[in-house]
Design a protein around this motif. Sequence first.
Motif, mmCIF file in Angstrom:
data_model
loop_
_atom_site.group_PDB
_atom_site.id
_atom_site.type_symbol
_atom_site.label_atom_id
_atom_site.label_comp_id
_atom_site.label_asym_id
_atom_site.label_seq_id
_atom_site.Cartn_x
_atom_site.Cartn_y
_atom_site.Cartn_z
ATOM 1 N N GLN A 41 -35.528 53.981 37.703
ATOM 2 C CA GLN A 41 -34.482 54.017 38.726
ATOM 3 C C GLN A 41 -33.602 52.768 38.665
ATOM 4 O O GLN A 41 -32.382 52.848 38.815
ATOM 5 C CB GLN A 41 -35.126 54.153 40.112
ATOM 6 N N GLY A 42 -34.251 51.612 38.432
ATOM 7 C CA GLY A 42 -33.502 50.373 38.307
ATOM 8 C C GLY A 42 -32.582 50.389 37.096
ATOM 9 O O GLY A 42 -31.414 49.982 37.175
ATOM 10 N N LEU A 43 -33.095 50.876 35.963
ATOM 11 C CA LEU A 43 -32.294 50.961 34.742
ATOM 12 C C LEU A 43 -31.143 51.943 34.914
ATOM 13 O O LEU A 43 -30.036 51.704 34.405
ATOM 14 C CB LEU A 43 -33.181 51.390 33.567
ATOM 15 N N THR A 44 -31.426 53.027 35.632
ATOM 16 C CA THR A 44 -30.372 54.021 35.876
ATOM 17 C C THR A 44 -29.210 53.406 36.630
ATOM 18 O O THR A 44 -28.036 53.633 36.298
ATOM 19 C CB THR A 44 -30.930 55.220 36.682
ATOM 20 N N LEU A 45 -29.525 52.604 37.646
ATOM 21 C CA LEU A 45 -28.477 51.941 38.429
ATOM 22 C C LEU A 45 -27.678 50.959 37.571
ATOM 23 O O LEU A 45 -26.442 50.916 37.642
ATOM 24 C CB LEU A 45 -29.103 51.213 39.618
ATOM 25 N N ILE A 46 -28.389 50.185 36.750
ATOM 26 C CA ILE A 46 -27.724 49.208 35.873
ATOM 27 C C ILE A 46 -26.804 49.916 34.884
ATOM 28 O O ILE A 46 -25.652 49.512 34.660
ATOM 29 C CB ILE A 46 -28.766 48.355 35.128
ATOM 30 N N ILE A 47 -27.318 50.995 34.273
ATOM 31 C CA ILE A 47 -26.532 51.752 33.292
ATOM 32 C C ILE A 47 -25.315 52.391 33.952
ATOM 33 O O ILE A 47 -24.218 52.411 33.384
ATOM 34 C CB ILE A 47 -27.411 52.832 32.621
#
Length: 275
Positions: free
Chosen positions: A160-166
């Motif tokens: 979820q964190g990576l999704t937000l960053i991407i």
Amino acid sequence: MKKINYVKFALDIVMSILFVLFFNKNVLGGLAFHEIAGLFFAGAYITHILLNLGWVKRVTLKMFNRSLSWRVRGSYALNFLLLVSMTFIIVSGILISHVVFPNINVGNENWFKMTHISLSFLVLALIGIHVGLHWQWVVNMCKKITSIKKSRAWMRYVAQGLTLIILLFGLYQINQTSYVTHLKSSVSAFSAGTQQTGFGGKEAFGGGERGGMREGRPSGGEGQSGFNRGEKGGSVNVANVILTYTGIMAVFVIAAYYLKKWSLYRKKKTVANPN
């Protein structure tokens, strides 16, 4: 899991990398790579269709069957739009070729070139939506390859964190490349004729061509700046090009995935509480 799925997965990754690299014609040797890799991409795309021909046949035969869900119909329509758009990009690329097919001359070449370019921005979005609708399959393939049988709680939080960053990175790149402007140009490309609308400045893909004229056509690929923001041939960072346009594609992947997830949730909730 069928071995053919591994072939599909590998083919999709190669096609995705190649497609985003096409947005800068200075990478890996310039226009020669762009055209030769384009032919390879065309072959890979045809292979992709053939590998999924069974699904195409089944859905086509059931298209007028009321039992066919709107989700499947929408997916079919998206794939048809991708087929038409990709076919035009491939054919127009051959018609305006300067390296592989230098002797092909067509009337109104500027129109083919501008439409070839502008339609590519639309296809980038369509590919992202296509991937987003099949993201669960991608996740399952990754789990199979990495031998991960069950996701842990911390993995979901990291994802979820990576999704937000991407997503934020992709939105930033959309702004930096004026992607929305170019996406709008794809809508008016077919009615623009030879008028070069929506393209210009240092970020115009394929702009700034130099060199002599060869039978009414620009010779060579030097000076075609693409979206390299002023970089000259030989100085283009391949990783940067991949990250930039994969990031833009990822915005559409994320949007399509969560819209599908929300739609399924609403449908499940409606079934559980019909009133």
